[in-house]
Design a protein around this motif. Structure first.
Motif, PDB file in Angstrom:
ATOM      1  N   GLY A   1     -41.881  85.058  22.317  1.00 54.06           N
ATOM      2  CA  GLY A   1     -42.968  85.478  21.439  1.00 54.06           C
ATOM      3  C   GLY A   1     -44.228  84.688  21.728  1.00 54.06           C
ATOM      4  N   GLU A   2     -45.120  84.672  20.758  1.00 56.11           N
ATOM      5  CA  GLU A   2     -46.384  83.957  20.906  1.00 56.11           C
ATOM      6  C   GLU A   2     -46.209  82.465  20.706  1.00 56.11           C
ATOM      7  N   GLY A   3     -45.033  82.023  20.410  1.00 65.50           N
ATOM      8  CA  GLY A   3     -44.804  80.607  20.163  1.00 65.50           C
ATOM      9  C   GLY A   3     -44.589  80.365  18.685  1.00 65.50           C
ATOM     10  N   PRO A   4     -44.016  79.222  18.343  1.00 62.50           N
ATOM     11  CA  PRO A   4     -43.697  78.939  16.958  1.00 62.50           C
ATOM     12  C   PRO A   4     -44.948  78.635  16.135  1.00 62.50           C
ATOM     13  N   ASP A   5     -44.806  78.876  14.849  1.00 64.21           N
ATOM     14  CA  ASP A   5     -45.853  78.518  13.887  1.00 64.21           C
ATOM     15  C   ASP A   5     -45.340  77.277  13.173  1.00 64.21           C
ATOM     16  N   HIS A   6     -45.683  76.113  13.694  1.00 68.59           N
ATOM     17  CA  HIS A   6     -45.126  74.881  13.172  1.00 68.59           C
ATOM     18  C   HIS A   6     -45.661  74.519  11.799  1.00 68.59           C
ATOM     19  N   GLY A   7     -46.880  74.825  11.493  1.00 69.48           N
ATOM     20  CA  GLY A   7     -47.448  74.492  10.197  1.00 69.48           C
ATOM     21  C   GLY A   7     -47.452  73.004   9.911  1.00 69.48           C
ATOM     22  N   LEU A   8     -47.455  72.186  10.928  1.00 65.46           N
ATOM     23  CA  LEU A   8     -47.401  70.737  10.768  1.00 65.46           C
ATOM     24  C   LEU A   8     -48.815  70.170  10.822  1.00 65.46           C
ATOM     25  N   SER A   9     -49.581  70.437   9.804  1.00 66.32           N
ATOM     26  CA  SER A   9     -50.948  69.928   9.804  1.00 66.32           C
ATOM     27  C   SER A   9     -51.147  68.887   8.744  1.00 66.32           C
TER      28      SER A   9
ATOM     29  N   LEU B   1     -38.572  71.516   5.657  1.00 71.90           N
ATOM     30  CA  LEU B   1     -38.618  72.033   7.019  1.00 71.90           C
ATOM     31  C   LEU B   1     -37.903  73.372   6.985  1.00 71.90           C
ATOM     32  N   TRP B   2     -38.521  74.383   7.585  1.00 66.61           N
ATOM     33  CA  TRP B   2     -37.940  75.717   7.578  1.00 66.61           C
ATOM     34  C   TRP B   2     -37.921  76.287   8.994  1.00 66.61           C
ATOM     35  N   ALA B   3     -37.016  77.214   9.180  1.00 65.42           N
ATOM     36  CA  ALA B   3     -36.919  77.915  10.459  1.00 65.42           C
ATOM     37  C   ALA B   3     -36.515  79.353  10.176  1.00 65.42           C
ATOM     38  N   GLU B   4     -37.069  80.287  10.945  1.00 64.98           N
ATOM     39  CA  GLU B   4     -36.720  81.698  10.809  1.00 64.98           C
ATOM     40  C   GLU B   4     -36.085  82.182  12.105  1.00 64.98           C
ATOM     41  N   LEU B   5     -34.993  82.920  11.947  1.00 63.73           N
ATOM     42  CA  LEU B   5     -34.247  83.457  13.080  1.00 63.73           C
ATOM     43  C   LEU B   5     -34.058  84.952  12.890  1.00 63.73           C
ATOM     44  N   GLY B   6     -33.958  85.647  14.011  1.00 63.61           N
ATOM     45  CA  GLY B   6     -33.606  87.055  13.956  1.00 63.61           C
ATOM     46  C   GLY B   6     -34.772  88.003  13.950  1.00 63.61           C
ATOM     47  N   THR B   7     -35.980  87.516  14.165  1.00 63.02           N
ATOM     48  CA  THR B   7     -37.137  88.406  14.146  1.00 63.02           C
ATOM     49  C   THR B   7     -37.505  88.904  15.531  1.00 63.02           C
ATOM     50  N   ARG B   8     -36.815  88.453  16.547  1.00 60.98           N
ATOM     51  CA  ARG B   8     -37.094  88.943  17.906  1.00 60.98           C
ATOM     52  C   ARG B   8     -35.801  88.959  18.711  1.00 60.98           C
ATOM     53  N   ASP B   9     -35.808  89.677  19.781  1.00 62.18           N
ATOM     54  CA  ASP B   9     -34.708  89.689  20.728  1.00 62.18           C
ATOM     55  C   ASP B   9     -34.646  88.307  21.362  1.00 62.18           C
ATOM     56  N   PRO B  10     -33.451  87.666  21.395  1.00 56.83           N
ATOM     57  CA  PRO B  10     -33.366  86.306  21.929  1.00 56.83           C
ATOM     58  C   PRO B  10     -33.866  86.168  23.359  1.00 56.83           C
ATOM     59  N   GLY B  11     -33.899  87.240  24.128  1.00 58.87           N
ATOM     60  CA  GLY B  11     -34.364  87.160  25.496  1.00 58.87           C
ATOM     61  C   GLY B  11     -35.869  87.329  25.639  1.00 58.87           C
ATOM     62  N   VAL B  12     -36.555  87.608  24.544  1.00 63.68           N
ATOM     63  CA  VAL B  12     -37.993  87.859  24.593  1.00 63.68           C
ATOM     64  C   VAL B  12     -38.736  86.653  24.055  1.00 63.68           C
TER      65      VAL B  12
ATOM     66  N   TRP C   1     -40.938  78.143  13.052  1.00 64.71           N
ATOM     67  CA  TRP C   1     -40.500  77.051  12.186  1.00 64.71           C
ATOM     68  C   TRP C   1     -41.723  76.262  11.755  1.00 64.71           C
ATOM     69  N   GLY C   2     -41.549  75.491  10.703  1.00 64.41           N
ATOM     70  CA  GLY C   2     -42.676  74.714  10.221  1.00 64.41           C
ATOM     71  C   GLY C   2     -42.285  73.841   9.050  1.00 64.41           C
ATOM     72  N   LEU C   3     -43.304  73.369   8.367  1.00 62.52           N
ATOM     73  CA  LEU C   3     -43.121  72.435   7.269  1.00 62.52           C
ATOM     74  C   LEU C   3     -44.018  72.839   6.110  1.00 62.52           C
ATOM     75  N   THR C   4     -43.496  72.708   4.903  1.00 66.05           N
ATOM     76  CA  THR C   4     -44.302  72.883   3.701  1.00 66.05           C
ATOM     77  C   THR C   4     -44.043  71.697   2.792  1.00 66.05           C
ATOM     78  N   ARG C   5     -45.059  71.310   2.069  1.00 66.08           N
ATOM     79  CA  ARG C   5     -44.922  70.228   1.096  1.00 66.08           C
ATOM     80  C   ARG C   5     -44.142  70.761  -0.094  1.00 66.08           C
ATOM     81  N   ALA C   6     -43.317  69.919  -0.673  1.00 61.82           N
ATOM     82  CA  ALA C   6     -42.520  70.289  -1.842  1.00 61.82           C
ATOM     83  C   ALA C   6     -42.890  69.358  -2.991  1.00 61.82           C
ATOM     84  N   PRO C   7     -42.558  69.724  -4.216  1.00 62.28           N
ATOM     85  CA  PRO C   7     -42.883  68.876  -5.372  1.00 62.28           C
ATOM     86  C   PRO C   7     -42.233  67.498  -5.279  1.00 62.28           C
ATOM     87  N   ALA C   8     -42.761  66.584  -6.050  1.00 61.92           N
ATOM     88  CA  ALA C   8     -42.211  65.220  -6.182  1.00 61.92           C
ATOM     89  C   ALA C   8     -42.215  64.450  -4.868  1.00 61.92           C
ATOM     90  N   GLY C   9     -43.229  64.691  -4.032  1.00 60.09           N
ATOM     91  CA  GLY C   9     -43.347  63.936  -2.788  1.00 60.09           C
ATOM     92  C   GLY C   9     -42.358  64.331  -1.712  1.00 60.09           C
TER      93      GLY C   9
END
Length: 154
Positions: A146-154, A133-144, A121-129
């Protein structure tokens, strides 16, 4: 088996977008519409409704600007990754994953819930100020784990 091109993986095969009022009713409607849309697509993402609810609630509570709506977008990709995006009007309010939260704390749980359910999950700037916020699901087995989220909150 042939290797999929980046375009096949990154281009959504199904998408849904709607503008909703930045009110509690709009946030509830976002969750209901997401559930209905995923059901119509024949997809079962148990966590998706919860993630939509949290992101929509944050948009209403922290991203509201009088007279401006928020946008919900669902994008289902060929590899069955579901991307949830919620865009609000307050690009100046950047969310942060809070530190440890006491059991009786009133706030700060929304992004922890998103972090727990989403593969990334993370954040991207959008037009007009605005911000998305976005999140992606379904790319891994829920019991596994991963390397941790990519927050993109910089």
């Amino acid at each position: 088996m042939s290797q999929k091109s980046l375009a096949e993986i990154s281009t959504p095969v199904r998408h849904f977008t709607i503008q909703l009022s930045a009110t509690r009713r709009g946030a509830r409607l976002a969750r209901l519409l997401a559930e209905r849309q995923l059901d119509e697509w024949g997809e079962a993402y148990d966590a998706a409704a919860q993630v939509v609810a949290e992101l929509a609630s944050n948009a209403v509570l922290h991203g509201r600007v009088q007279g401006r709506d928020f946008r919900l977008a669902l994008k289902l990709h060929a590899d069955r990754t579901l991307r949830i995006e919620v865009t609000d009007a307050r690009g100046d309010r950047i969310p942060r994953l809070p530190g440890p939260v006491a059991d009786d704390a009133e706030g700060g749980r929304g992004l922890r819930i998103v972090d727990a359910y989403a593969d990334r999950w993370g954040l991207t700037r959008a037009p007009a100020g605005a911000k998305t916020l976005w999140a992606e699901l379904g790319t891994r087995d829920p019991g596994v784990t991963g390397e941790g989220p990519d927050h993109g909150l910089s």
